[in-house]
Design an enzyme around this catalytic site. Sequence first.
Site, PDB file in Angstrom:
ATOM      1  N   SER A 102       0.807  -1.224   0.000  1.00  0.00           N
ATOM      2  CA  SER A 102       0.000   0.000   0.000  1.00  0.00           C
ATOM      3  C   SER A 102       0.850   1.290   0.000  1.00  0.00           C
ATOM      4  CB  SER A 102      -0.981  -0.009   1.179  1.00  0.00           C
ATOM      5  OG  SER A 102      -0.327  -0.263   2.398  1.00  0.00           O
ATOM      6  N   GLU A 120       4.322   2.019  10.951  1.00  0.00           N
ATOM      7  CA  GLU A 120       4.697   0.600  11.033  1.00  0.00           C
ATOM      8  C   GLU A 120       5.366   0.364  12.377  1.00  0.00           C
ATOM      9  OE1 GLU A 120       4.173  -2.339   9.282  1.00  0.00           O
ATOM     10  OE2 GLU A 120       5.297  -3.142  10.975  1.00  0.00           O
ATOM     11  N   ASP A 148       2.549   3.151  16.807  1.00  0.00           N
ATOM     12  CA  ASP A 148       1.262   2.459  16.739  1.00  0.00           C
ATOM     13  C   ASP A 148       0.334   3.284  15.838  1.00  0.00           C
ATOM     14  OD1 ASP A 148      -0.873   0.914  19.137  1.00  0.00           O
ATOM     15  OD2 ASP A 148      -1.478   1.917  17.316  1.00  0.00           O
ATOM     16  N   GLY A 149      -0.101   2.675  14.741  1.00  0.00           N
ATOM     17  CA  GLY A 149      -0.922   3.406  13.775  1.00  0.00           C
ATOM     18  C   GLY A 149      -2.284   3.812  14.311  1.00  0.00           C
ATOM     19  N   ASP A 169      -5.206  -1.414   7.782  1.00  0.00           N
ATOM     20  CA  ASP A 169      -4.973  -2.786   7.309  1.00  0.00           C
ATOM     21  C   ASP A 169      -4.126  -3.570   8.311  1.00  0.00           C
ATOM     22  OD1 ASP A 169      -4.625  -5.002   5.658  1.00  0.00           O
ATOM     23  OD2 ASP A 169      -2.957  -4.085   4.564  1.00  0.00           O
TER      24      ASP A 169
END
Length: 288
Positions: A102, A120, A148-149, A169
Site C-alpha cells: 500500500s 509501522e 502504533d498506527g 490494514d
Amino acid sequence: MFSYRHAFHAGNHADVLKHTVLIATLQYLTQKDAALTVLDTHAGAGLYRLDGDYASKSGEASEGVLKLAQAPVAELAPILQDYLAMVRSFNQGSGIRNYPGSPFISQALLRSHDKLKLFELHPTDMRSLAGNVAQLEAGRQLAVLHEDGFEGVKKFLPPVSRRALLLCDPSYELKTDYGRVLDMVADSLKRFPTGCYAVWYPIIPRPEAHDLPRRLKTMAVKAGKSWLHATLTVKSNKTSERGGLPASGMFLVSPPFQLKEQLKPAMPQLVKLLGQDGNATFTLESGG
Ligand code: SAM
C-alpha cells in the site's frame, strides 16, 4: 513482538481485493487538484519480492496476483486492468517479481502537494519500509513513523489539507485489533467527519471478524455517511487443509461514488479467476 510478516502474503487474493480498491479510491480522490493526505495505519514493508524466500515459501501470490496476470488483460474489468498495470509498473518485462504494498501504491498515485503518512510498528518491517522508501526520494511529502498506527493517526486528523483517505490494514494477530479498528474509526469520524475510511479485514471463523463489518456499517449509518462493503471468498473455510486465508473484505466509509459500479464487473471475474473451490463467491453492498 508479533510474528506476522506481510512478505509471506504479498500479492495474495486479499491483497488483490484491497489494492484494487485502494487504487480506484486514490484515482478518484486525486481527480481534484486540492491536496490530499493519505494515512496508512499499518504500512508493512512497502515493496516485496515475489521470488524471495518468504513469498516462495507460502506460494500465496501464485494464487493471487500471478493468477490474475495470466488472464487476457483486455477481458478484465477496467479496475482490474488498472491494478495489474500498477503492479507491472514495478516490474520490467513480462514477469512479476516485485509487488508494491500500500505505501508504494499510494506514493505512485499521489501528487507532489499531497502527503503520505506511513505507520509501522514492527522493527523488521520498519527497517525494510524505511530502506524501501529511501529509494523514492519523496522528501517532506512522505513520512515513515515507527509508531502504533491506531494512536498515531490522531495527530493528523483533521488533516491540514482537509481531504484525507485513511487505510487501516492490521494483521489482526491480536484479537484486540478488531476493537481497536472500531475505536479508531469512531474517533476519526469525530475528528474528521468528511474523511474517506477504508478498512481491510479477514473473514475467518471468529466472532470479532463477523462483527466488524456489521459494527462499521452501524457506525457509518449513525454518522449519516455512505458506505461500501465488498467481500471475496476464494474457498471454504472448512476445506483449507493447506491453510491460508479463505476470504476477506473491504469496508469503506464515504467511498468514491462510482466505486460500486467499478467493482460490479470485477468481483465475478475475481471469483472465476481466483476461486479455489465451489465455495468461491463475492458480496458487494452499499448504502447511505
Ligand atoms: N498495508 C500493507 C499493504 O497493503 O501492503 C500491509 C500491512 S500488514 C497486513 C500489517 C502490518 O502492520 C504489519 O507489517 C505489522 O508489523 C504492522 N503492525 C501491527 N500492529 C501495528 C500497529 N499497532 N501499528 C502499526 N503497525 C502495526
